[in-house]
Design an enzyme around this catalytic site. Structure first.
Site, PDB file in Angstrom:
ATOM      1  N   GLU A  65       0.986  -1.088  -0.032  1.00 23.55           N
ATOM      2  CA  GLU A  65       0.072   0.111   0.145  1.00 23.55           C
ATOM      3  C   GLU A  65       0.904   1.299  -0.006  1.00 23.55           C
ATOM      4  O   GLU A  65       1.664   1.582   0.867  1.00 23.55           O
ATOM      5  CB  GLU A  65      -0.677  -0.065   1.226  1.00 23.55           C
ATOM      6  CG  GLU A  65      -1.632   1.336   1.339  1.00 23.55           C
ATOM      7  CD  GLU A  65      -2.392   1.266   2.737  1.00 23.55           C
ATOM      8  OE1 GLU A  65      -2.681   0.340   3.258  1.00 23.55           O
ATOM      9  OE2 GLU A  65      -2.494   2.536   3.361  1.00 23.55           O
ATOM     10  N   ARG A  92       1.526  10.033   1.315  1.00 24.99           N
ATOM     11  CA  ARG A  92       2.300  10.842   2.212  1.00 24.99           C
ATOM     12  C   ARG A  92       3.619  11.578   1.516  1.00 24.99           C
ATOM     13  O   ARG A  92       4.228  12.470   2.171  1.00 24.99           O
ATOM     14  CB  ARG A  92       2.690  10.161   3.483  1.00 24.99           C
ATOM     15  CG  ARG A  92       1.439   9.691   4.390  1.00 24.99           C
ATOM     16  CD  ARG A  92       1.729   8.979   5.319  1.00 24.99           C
ATOM     17  NE  ARG A  92       0.638   7.699   5.538  1.00 24.99           N
ATOM     18  CZ  ARG A  92       0.738   6.814   6.594  1.00 24.99           C
ATOM     19  NH1 ARG A  92       1.723   6.680   7.270  1.00 24.99           N
ATOM     20  NH2 ARG A  92      -0.292   6.106   6.771  1.00 24.99           N
ATOM     21  N   THR A 147      -3.524   6.335   2.184  1.00 25.48           N
ATOM     22  CA  THR A 147      -3.530   7.689   2.742  1.00 25.48           C
ATOM     23  C   THR A 147      -3.966   8.672   1.787  1.00 25.48           C
ATOM     24  O   THR A 147      -3.611   9.684   1.330  1.00 25.48           O
ATOM     25  CB  THR A 147      -2.258   8.208   3.178  1.00 25.48           C
ATOM     26  OG1 THR A 147      -1.481   7.230   3.932  1.00 25.48           O
ATOM     27  CG2 THR A 147      -2.442   9.539   4.071  1.00 25.48           C
ATOM     28  N   LYS A 156     -10.807  -0.675   6.936  1.00 28.84           N
ATOM     29  CA  LYS A 156      -9.595  -0.422   7.456  1.00 28.84           C
ATOM     30  C   LYS A 156      -9.868   0.169   8.744  1.00 28.84           C
ATOM     31  O   LYS A 156     -10.587   1.092   8.851  1.00 28.84           O
ATOM     32  CB  LYS A 156      -8.721   0.550   6.590  1.00 28.84           C
ATOM     33  CG  LYS A 156      -7.514   1.156   7.478  1.00 28.84           C
ATOM     34  CD  LYS A 156      -6.316   1.916   6.510  1.00 28.84           C
ATOM     35  CE  LYS A 156      -5.616   2.640   7.403  1.00 28.84           C
ATOM     36  NZ  LYS A 156      -4.350   2.770   6.888  1.00 28.84           N
TER      37      LYS A 156
HETATM   38  C1  3PG Z   1      -1.398   3.315   8.009  1.00 32.98           C
HETATM   39  O1  3PG Z   1      -1.160   4.409   7.471  1.00 32.98           O
HETATM   40  O2  3PG Z   1      -2.032   2.288   7.933  1.00 32.98           O
HETATM   41  C2  3PG Z   1      -0.544   3.384   9.376  1.00 32.98           C
HETATM   42  O3  3PG Z   1       0.043   4.613   9.397  1.00 32.98           O
HETATM   43  C3  3PG Z   1       0.334   2.262   9.526  1.00 32.98           C
HETATM   44  O4  3PG Z   1       0.669   2.270  10.919  1.00 32.98           O
HETATM   45  P1  3PG Z   1       2.146   1.777  11.581  1.00 32.98           P
HETATM   46  O5  3PG Z   1       3.035   2.666  11.343  1.00 32.98           O
HETATM   47  O6  3PG Z   1       1.576   1.775  13.201  1.00 32.98           O
HETATM   48  O7  3PG Z   1       2.080   0.196  11.111  1.00 32.98           O
END
Ligand code: 3PG
Length: 316
Positions: free
Chosen positions: A41, A45, A69, A129
């Site tokens: 994924e 960002r 995101t 999610k």
């Molecule tokens: C996401 O966008 O899915 C999360 O930021 C992932 O979170 P993590 O860094 O705790 O794995």
């Protein structure tokens, strides 16, 4: 389950990544694939997300690439144009969710509360999610929500890691776990592809939990009983007989099956995911597969024998 969500379920883990330099996209995809997790994924960002998705789509078609995101309609359009196979949002913005849905691409809206989950389900979006998972009560919250929300399935992300992975995956309403622990931004920037491959390999092995379940020797039944009794008398193993054979602890004796000398039984925590993983590794699976009442694989065998023994994989 559509094919896309079936694929995500069979993968079991979706590495969530932020790529600063699109040049790193293909080596990253190859590192993930080499570790047994051909999926990513790619989060919007960073400015390189769109180009990273485009390059992986073009150069690694066997790697399932999605966009994460996704906060704006423009990002959603760019993700689709670049070849993303699915879209994930961190939160539940009804306007955005409706827009992404209208694009016809499989999506997982982010939701953390019952109200958001109900809105998702009322739009026909049952694969959600759960974000941020650990900060919102973790798997216990999902178990509590599973009662009223019978059709919901979740992909928890946010605080999921190698230690708590199986707490989530052992709950059968989890489609897959997402997280950044497999391909950390610092490791991507430092081009530590071996580290990322090893993180994948460890995560996959944790998820599948392969272990020797037992060995079955095929042959004459009466001789099998004598052998089992001898082993039990020498080593104190438990003797039992059932439809599968005569057992001396984890060693068993059973009637001859074709040419094979016997069967090596490998246990796994999830036989659906184990079958998909072994197929990705190039193993051929015997089409005679056993399923449980929920349609999940309970047992399957590899087509090829090893040293004359069948290899059977059973859900623990
Ligand atoms: C996401 O966008 O899915 C999360 O930021 C992932 O979170 P993590 O860094 O705790 O794995």
């Amino acid at each position: 389950m559509t094919d896309m969500f079936k694929t995500i379920y069979e993968l079991g883990i979706i590495p969530v990544v932020a790529i600063d330099d699109a040049e790193d996209a293909v080596p990253l995809a190859k590192a993930l694939r080499d570790g047994g997790l051909p999926a990513a994924e790619i989060t919007f960002r960073t400015a390189a997300a769109e180009e990273a998705i485009r390059r992986i789509t073009a150069e690694c078609p066997d790697v399932l690439v999605g966009a994460g995101t996704v906060l704006t309609k423009e990002q959603a359009d760019r993700a689709v144009a670049a070849g993303a196979k699915f879209i994930v949002t961190p939160g539940f913005n009804p306007e955005m969710i409706a827009y992404i849905k209208s694009l016809g691409i499989p999506m997982m809206p982010g939701a953390a509360t019952p109200g958001e989950m109900e809105q998702a389900m009322s739009m026909g979006l049952n694969n959600i999610k759960f974000f941020p998972a650990e900060a919102n009560g973790g798997v216990n919250k999902l178990k509590a929500l599973a009662g009223p929300y019978q059709s919901a399935k979740w992909m928890p992300t946010g605080g999921v890691n190698a230690k708590n992975l199986n707490d989530y995956l052992s709950f059968d309403r989890i489609i897959a776990c997402g997280g950044t622990w497999i391909a950390k931004s610092a490791d991507i920037a430092a081009k530590k592809w071996d580290v990322i491959t090893e993180n994948c390999r460890q995560a996959v092995m944790t998820m599948l939990g392969f272990k020797l379940g037992g060995i079955v020797f095929y042959g004459d039944e009466e001789q099998g009983k004598k052998n089992a009794k001898l082993i039990c008398s020498l080593f104190g193993f438990a003797y039992s007989e059932d439809q599968c054979g005569i057992h001396a602890g984890d060693i068993a004796f059973s009637k001859a099956h074709g040419e094979a000398k016997g069967c090596i039984v490998i246990e796994t925590l999830n036989a659906d995911r184990a079958a998909a993983y072994l197929r990705r590794k190039g193993a051929e699976i015997d089409p005679d597969i056993w399923y449980d009442s929920k349609g999940h694989i309970s047992c399957f065998a590899l087509k090829d024998t090893v040293a004359g023994f069948e290899i059977c994989i059973e859900k623990k």
